[in-house]
Write a protein that holds these residues in place. Structure first.
Motif, short mmCIF file in Angstrom:
data_model
loop_
_atom_site.label_atom_id
_atom_site.label_comp_id
_atom_site.label_asym_id
_atom_site.label_seq_id
_atom_site.Cartn_x
_atom_site.Cartn_y
_atom_site.Cartn_z
N HIS A 66 0.86 -1.19 0.00
CA HIS A 66 0.00 0.00 0.00
C HIS A 66 0.89 1.24 0.00
N ARG A 67 0.31 2.38 -0.26
CA ARG A 67 1.08 3.61 -0.51
C ARG A 67 1.83 4.13 0.72
N ASP A 68 1.41 3.73 1.91
CA ASP A 68 2.04 4.24 3.13
C ASP A 68 2.91 3.19 3.81
N VAL A 69 3.48 2.29 3.05
CA VAL A 69 4.23 1.18 3.62
C VAL A 69 5.66 1.55 3.99
N ALA A 70 6.12 2.74 3.55
CA ALA A 70 7.52 3.12 3.81
C ALA A 70 7.62 4.60 4.18
N ILE A 71 6.84 5.01 5.16
CA ILE A 71 6.87 6.41 5.60
C ILE A 71 8.24 6.77 6.16
N PHE A 72 8.95 5.78 6.71
CA PHE A 72 10.31 6.04 7.22
C PHE A 72 11.19 6.65 6.13
N LEU A 73 10.88 6.35 4.87
CA LEU A 73 11.66 6.84 3.73
C LEU A 73 11.01 8.05 3.06
N THR A 74 9.71 7.98 2.83
CA THR A 74 9.04 9.03 2.05
C THR A 74 9.08 10.38 2.78
N ALA A 75 8.75 10.39 4.06
CA ALA A 75 8.81 11.64 4.83
C ALA A 75 10.26 12.12 4.95
N HIS A 76 11.17 11.19 5.10
CA HIS A 76 12.59 11.53 5.21
C HIS A 76 13.08 12.26 3.96
N LEU A 77 12.74 11.74 2.79
CA LEU A 77 13.17 12.39 1.54
C LEU A 77 12.61 13.80 1.44
N ALA A 78 11.36 14.00 1.88
CA ALA A 78 10.77 15.34 1.84
C ALA A 78 11.54 16.31 2.73
N SER A 79 12.05 15.82 3.85
CA SER A 79 12.80 16.70 4.76
C SER A 79 14.12 17.15 4.17
N HIS A 80 14.55 16.51 3.07
CA HIS A 80 15.78 16.90 2.38
C HIS A 80 15.51 17.64 1.06
N GLY A 81 14.25 18.10 0.89
CA GLY A 81 13.98 18.98 -0.23
C GLY A 81 13.29 18.39 -1.43
N PHE A 82 12.63 17.23 -1.29
CA PHE A 82 11.91 16.62 -2.40
C PHE A 82 10.41 16.66 -2.13
N VAL A 83 9.62 16.71 -3.19
CA VAL A 83 8.19 16.40 -3.09
C VAL A 83 8.06 14.93 -3.44
N VAL A 84 7.54 14.14 -2.48
CA VAL A 84 7.51 12.69 -2.61
C VAL A 84 6.06 12.22 -2.71
N ALA A 85 5.77 11.50 -3.76
CA ALA A 85 4.39 11.06 -4.01
C ALA A 85 4.34 9.54 -4.11
N SER A 86 3.38 8.94 -3.39
CA SER A 86 3.23 7.49 -3.40
C SER A 86 1.80 7.14 -3.81
N PRO A 87 1.60 6.68 -5.06
CA PRO A 87 0.25 6.33 -5.50
C PRO A 87 -0.18 4.96 -4.97
N GLU A 88 -1.45 4.83 -4.73
CA GLU A 88 -2.03 3.53 -4.37
C GLU A 88 -2.29 2.79 -5.68
N HIS A 89 -1.50 1.73 -5.91
CA HIS A 89 -1.72 0.93 -7.12
C HIS A 89 -2.90 -0.02 -6.83
N ILE A 90 -4.11 0.44 -7.13
CA ILE A 90 -5.29 -0.31 -6.71
C ILE A 90 -5.43 -1.64 -7.45
N HIS A 91 -4.73 -1.83 -8.54
CA HIS A 91 -4.81 -3.10 -9.26
C HIS A 91 -3.93 -4.18 -8.63
N ARG A 92 -3.04 -3.79 -7.68
CA ARG A 92 -2.20 -4.80 -7.03
C ARG A 92 -1.87 -4.43 -5.57
N ASN A 93 -2.77 -3.71 -4.92
CA ASN A 93 -2.50 -3.34 -3.52
C ASN A 93 -2.99 -4.41 -2.56
#
Length: 430
Positions: free
Chosen positions: A195-222
């Motif tokens: 699911h799209r929130d399975v790696a918040i340890f990484l996604t929020a971390h990348l944003a804190s270093h200056g990126f906009v990080v987007a995680s789509p829910e792949h509903i066909h294989r979630n």
């Protein structure tokens, strides 16, 4: 001889001596420091014409001129000895800067919001983390994510409470975006049954270093699709999700995001999504994580970082090596020792702390439990150390390829700087 001639001769000789004395005196005065430049001379005595007394047979010696006074020579002083020329020393080599390590949260506060990918896809949420305005978040509480939200409601009652943990996201819900863009984009693609929130340890971390990080829910294989037996592998749908994600970011953030400078990281089935996305002109770099697949020919000038787990039971490392070997451009291969397939997710530390998923075997079956625990057993490396390794690898890789930060980039030395991390293999090529 005629006495008169003799007298005249004597008088001439005497006058010559006197004249010589005067010349010497004048010369002496000219070289002297004495202010009085006149010197005494002997008087000239006229001899009578008639000499009643015979003249002496020898001419008298004229009076010597006084020895001229001379300026005393100054005491010889030691000539100043020039300082010896310093021996040229070789220019010391500049001290290399310590390697940059990105295991810790960055300096930017992080906002989080949920968008929709579009009407044509149905209900398809998109989680976005981004640099937030520091003044706006003052006094706000960070969001706590309840991992049970990812589990379909029909199954939540079957999941032990120990498996339904809260995750501190270090992000502020719907906070205003910080000034300073446009920010480069990183897309995270979750795995099959994820699911799209399975790696918040990484996604929020990348944003804190200056990126906009987007995680789509792949509903066909979630996760819900897997739970209800409808999940499917569809590279075409995955790439549609990537394109729709970029469109949603442009709509929501406008020119504050740089959708022409994009990186994609994908776990497991998402690794294939990351590789295929390199065919998109806007995607400049990719990290296939614990997955397989081959890089497209369009990746010739784009960087690929293949990250694998040594003890992965779900995707053997030789499958991931195909991603590295097929990369037509700059590529790096990192194999983390003792890691497993799920060492790079938020769920792994929870599974390990809860003693495993044995209680779910009657519900999921032994094979599914084994896959879920892959990387989350005492025999595996500490999942928190593996998360730290991935935070560093992803951050430094995307900074090097999507920004111009000096010193950023993957090197094997990082493993020596993070506790609990060892390399089973490391390769570089181009």
């Amino acid at each position: 001889m005629d006495p008169r001639k003799t007298g005249r001769f004597k008088r001439k000789a005497r006058a010559a001596y006197i004249a010589l004395g005067l010349v010497l005196a004048v010369l002496a005065a000219g070289c002297s420091s004495n202010d009085d430049d006149s010197q005494p001379t002997a008087p000239i005595v006229e001899q009578p014409t008639e000499a009643p007394t015979p003249a002496p047979t020898e001419a008298p010696v004229p009076r010597e001129a006084p020895t001229p006074a001379t300026t005393p020579e100054p005491e010889p002083t030691e000539a100043a000895v020039p300082a010896p020329e310093p021996t040229p020393q070789p220019t010391p080599a500049p001290t290399p800067s310590p390697p940059l390590v990105f295991t810790e949260f960055g300096d930017l506060p992080v906002g989080v919001r949920t968008l929709e990918l579009g009407e044509e896809t149905g209900e398809q949420p998109l989680s976005v983390w981004y640099p937030a305005d520091s003044d706006a978040v003052a006094g706000m509480d960070t969001e706590i994510y309840d991992s049970a939200q990812a589990i379909p409601a029909a199954f939540r009652a079957l999941i032990p409470e120990s498996m339904q943990s809260a995750v501190e996201t270090n992000s502020y819900r719907d906070a205003p975006l910080a000034d300073g863009g446009p920010y480069p984009v990183v897309i995270y693609s979750h795995g099959f049954g994820g699911h799209r929130d399975v790696a918040i340890f990484l996604t929020a971390h990348l944003a804190s270093h200056g990126f906009v990080v987007a995680s789509p829910e792949h509903i066909h294989r979630n996760l819900p699709a897997q739970a209800f037996g409808t999940a499917e592998f569809s590279p075409e749908k995955d790439q549609a999700d990537v394109a729709n994600t970029l469109a949603a970011l442009e709509t929501s953030f406008g020119s504050a995001v740089d959708t022409a400078s994009v990186g994609v990281i994908g776990h497991s089935a998402g690794a294939r999504t990351a590789l295929d996305a390199l065919a998109n002109e806007a995607v400049l770099a990719a990290i296939p994580l614990a997955g397989g697949g081959e890089a497209p020919p369009e990746a010739v000038d784009k960087s690929i970082l293949v990250v694998v787990a040594e003890l992965d039971l779900t995707v053997p490392t030789e499958n991931s090596l195909a991603s590295y070997d097929s990369a037509p451009g700059p590529r790096t291969f990192v194999n983390l020792a003792q890691a497993g397939h799920n060492s790079f997710t938020d769920s792994c530390p929870v599974i390990l702390a809860g003693g495993g998923l044995g209680m779910l075997e009657p519900l999921l079956g032994a094979e599914q439990v084994e896959r879920a625990e892959d990387g989350c057993t005492p025999e595996n490396a500490d999942p928190l150390a593996m998360q730290a390794a991935l935070r560093h690898l992803a951050t430094t890789f995307f900074l090097a390829n999507l920004t111009s930060l000096p010193g950023a980039g993957v090197t094997p030395e990082f493993a020596d700087l993070i506790d609990g991390v060892e390399l089973a293999d490391y390769r570089e090529g181009s």
